[in-house]
Write a protein that holds these residues in place. Structure first.
Motif, short mmCIF file in Angstrom:
data_model
loop_
_atom_site.label_atom_id
_atom_site.label_comp_id
_atom_site.label_asym_id
_atom_site.label_seq_id
_atom_site.Cartn_x
_atom_site.Cartn_y
_atom_site.Cartn_z
N ALA A 262 0.41 -1.25 -0.12
CA ALA A 262 -0.46 -0.29 -0.30
C ALA A 262 1.23 1.20 -0.09
CB ALA A 262 -0.96 0.17 1.22
N GLU A 263 1.95 1.07 0.50
CA GLU A 263 2.69 2.53 0.94
C GLU A 263 3.08 2.72 -0.45
OE1 GLU A 263 5.09 2.63 4.17
OE2 GLU A 263 3.75 1.95 5.62
N ASN A 264 3.82 2.25 -0.67
CA ASN A 264 5.11 2.29 -2.47
C ASN A 264 3.43 2.59 -3.20
OD1 ASN A 264 6.48 1.74 -1.58
ND2 ASN A 264 7.34 -0.63 -1.57
N LEU A 265 2.55 2.05 -3.12
CA LEU A 265 1.18 2.34 -3.73
C LEU A 265 1.08 3.49 -4.05
CD1 LEU A 265 -0.90 1.31 -6.09
CD2 LEU A 265 -2.23 0.97 -4.51
N TYR A 266 0.54 4.23 -2.98
CA TYR A 266 0.48 5.84 -2.83
C TYR A 266 1.55 6.25 -3.66
CZ TYR A 266 0.62 10.03 -0.07
OH TYR A 266 0.13 11.12 -0.07
N ASN B 263 -5.19 6.09 4.28
CA ASN B 263 -4.80 6.16 5.22
C ASN B 263 -3.46 6.83 4.92
OD1 ASN B 263 -4.30 6.65 8.37
ND2 ASN B 263 -2.84 5.15 8.23
N CYS B 264 -2.37 6.79 3.94
CA CYS B 264 -1.12 6.58 3.59
C CYS B 264 -1.56 8.79 3.10
CB CYS B 264 0.08 6.63 2.51
SG CYS B 264 0.13 4.81 3.40
N TYR B 265 -1.99 8.54 2.62
CA TYR B 265 -2.77 10.57 1.66
C TYR B 265 -3.85 10.64 2.83
CZ TYR B 265 -6.03 13.50 -0.57
OH TYR B 265 -6.21 14.90 -1.20
N SER B 266 -4.23 10.54 4.40
CA SER B 266 -4.45 11.26 4.68
C SER B 266 -3.67 12.12 5.60
CB SER B 266 -5.47 11.02 5.90
OG SER B 266 -6.93 10.45 4.72
N LYS B 267 -2.38 11.06 6.36
CA LYS B 267 -1.16 11.89 6.89
C LYS B 267 -0.92 12.70 6.44
CE LYS B 267 -0.96 7.29 9.52
NZ LYS B 267 0.09 6.29 9.90
N ASP B 268 -0.53 12.06 5.29
CA ASP B 268 0.60 13.28 4.09
C ASP B 268 -0.06 14.42 4.12
OD1 ASP B 268 2.41 13.92 2.41
OD2 ASP B 268 2.47 12.33 1.22
N LEU B 269 -1.88 14.13 3.94
CA LEU B 269 -2.71 15.31 3.72
C LEU B 269 -2.63 16.56 5.00
CD1 LEU B 269 -4.16 16.80 1.71
CD2 LEU B 269 -6.14 16.13 2.57
#
Length: 320
Positions: free
Chosen positions: A285-289, A312-318
């Motif tokens: 998932a993280e590499n996909l993001y 979740n990765c997107y939300s954390k980054d945002l």
């Protein structure tokens, strides 16, 4: 005329229409009133909160909301999320990817297929009732050969072409060579150059993504047999995309492996109009993001668990 009070009459008309499935003319006859009055009462019942209408845009597909969030947040062309359950047969992610691939073939001339278990599974489950003789399937990289023939891009292209009634071409070269000079010579050979040029100008690519840096798993592919000779900056590697090793920013890592790889580069892959990444393993998932936010891919077909982690990765980054 019906002697019920205003609210009671609204409730009765609404129940007759929505619960008993009577049409407006039938209600009008039963209550001895005009059809136009029934219509006005139904509108009033809705406006007064007696009737609440909830629309489920797709009751068969429960993941529309997360698909929309991923599509909008990451500016993707297409997102499909399915529940692969415990991973037993059939593989729903692979089936869905096959269906999507077949749906896009009428508008494609060349389609790139990456090596790997993910695309192998798509080939295993793919079924097409229509033949596409004008579509050519092309490998994203050179061959793995006898070492892992089952996940070799050349082999998978052949299987998918057979299922779809299309054509395919192969890269008759290993995935990695032992020097930059050897690579330059091979890339000038017509039988390799033409295939890679067609791949770089493809209409679509169907790919998997590496879940981390697993150099020892690829040890048999290193011409010298020593992995350390090919990864000078391995601490910066987070994963691979069509065997191009990339860092946390989606940039190609400066190492011999990437320089001596026979296959499409990250820049070439970014230029393909529709790059569809398929994933069912959460640890991808993280590499996909990273691939999505750096525009390596623009479409996704995922298991729900992977989709939630990507979001979740997107939300954390945002909000970081």
């Amino acid at each position: 005329m019906n002697q019920l009070s205003g609210t009671e009459l609204l409730v009765q008309v609404a129940r007759m229409y929505y619960e008993e499935n009577l049409n407006q003319q039938q209600i009008a006859r039963k209550l001895n009133m005009s059809r136009s009055l029934v219509s006005k009462l139904l509108i009033k019942a809705k406006n007064n909160g007696i009737v609440e209408i909830k629309i489920n845009p797709n009751p068969i597909h429960p993941f529309r909301e997360i698909e929309d969030k991923l599509k909008q947040g990451l500016q993707l062309k297409y997102v499909r999320v399915v529940d692969n359950g415990d991973g037993t047969q059939p593989n729903k992610v692979s089936v869905e990817a096959g269906l999507y691939l077949v749906s896009r073939l009428p508008s494609c001339k060349n389609v790139v297929i990456s090596a790997g278990r993910t695309t192998r599974e798509i080939a295993n489950y793919l079924v097409s009732a229509t033949s596409f003789p004008n579509v050519t399937f092309l490998p994203a990289s050179g061959g793995i050969g006898e070492i892992r023939w089952d996940i070799d891009s050349n082999m998978i292209c052949g299987r998918i072409a057979q299922q779809c009634g299309g054509k395919y071409r192969q890269i008759h070269a290993p995935i990695i060579v032992d020097s930059i000079e050897a690579k330059e010579i091979l890339l000038e050979q017509t039988f390799i150059k033409e295939v890679l040029e067609s791949s770089a100008n493809a209409d679509m690519a169907v790919v998997g993504i590496g879940k981390g840096f697993q150099k020892e798993a690829m040890l048999p592919l290193y011409p010298s047999g020593r992995s350390e000779d090919y990864f000078e900056h391995e601490e910066t590697i987070v994963g691979d995309f069509c065997y191009n090793y990339f860092d946390k920013d989606g940039n190609v890592v400066d190492c011999r492996w990437n320089k001596q790889l026979i296959g499409l580069s990250l820049d070439q892959l970014r230029k393909i109009p529709n790059v569809v990444c398929v994933a069912e393993e959460v640890d991808k998932a993280e590499n996909l993001y990273i691939a999505a936010k750096t525009k390596l891919i623009n479409s996704m077909i995922l298991d729900i668990k992977v989709a939630k982690k990507v979001l979740n990765c997107y939300s954390k980054d945002l909000y970081s």
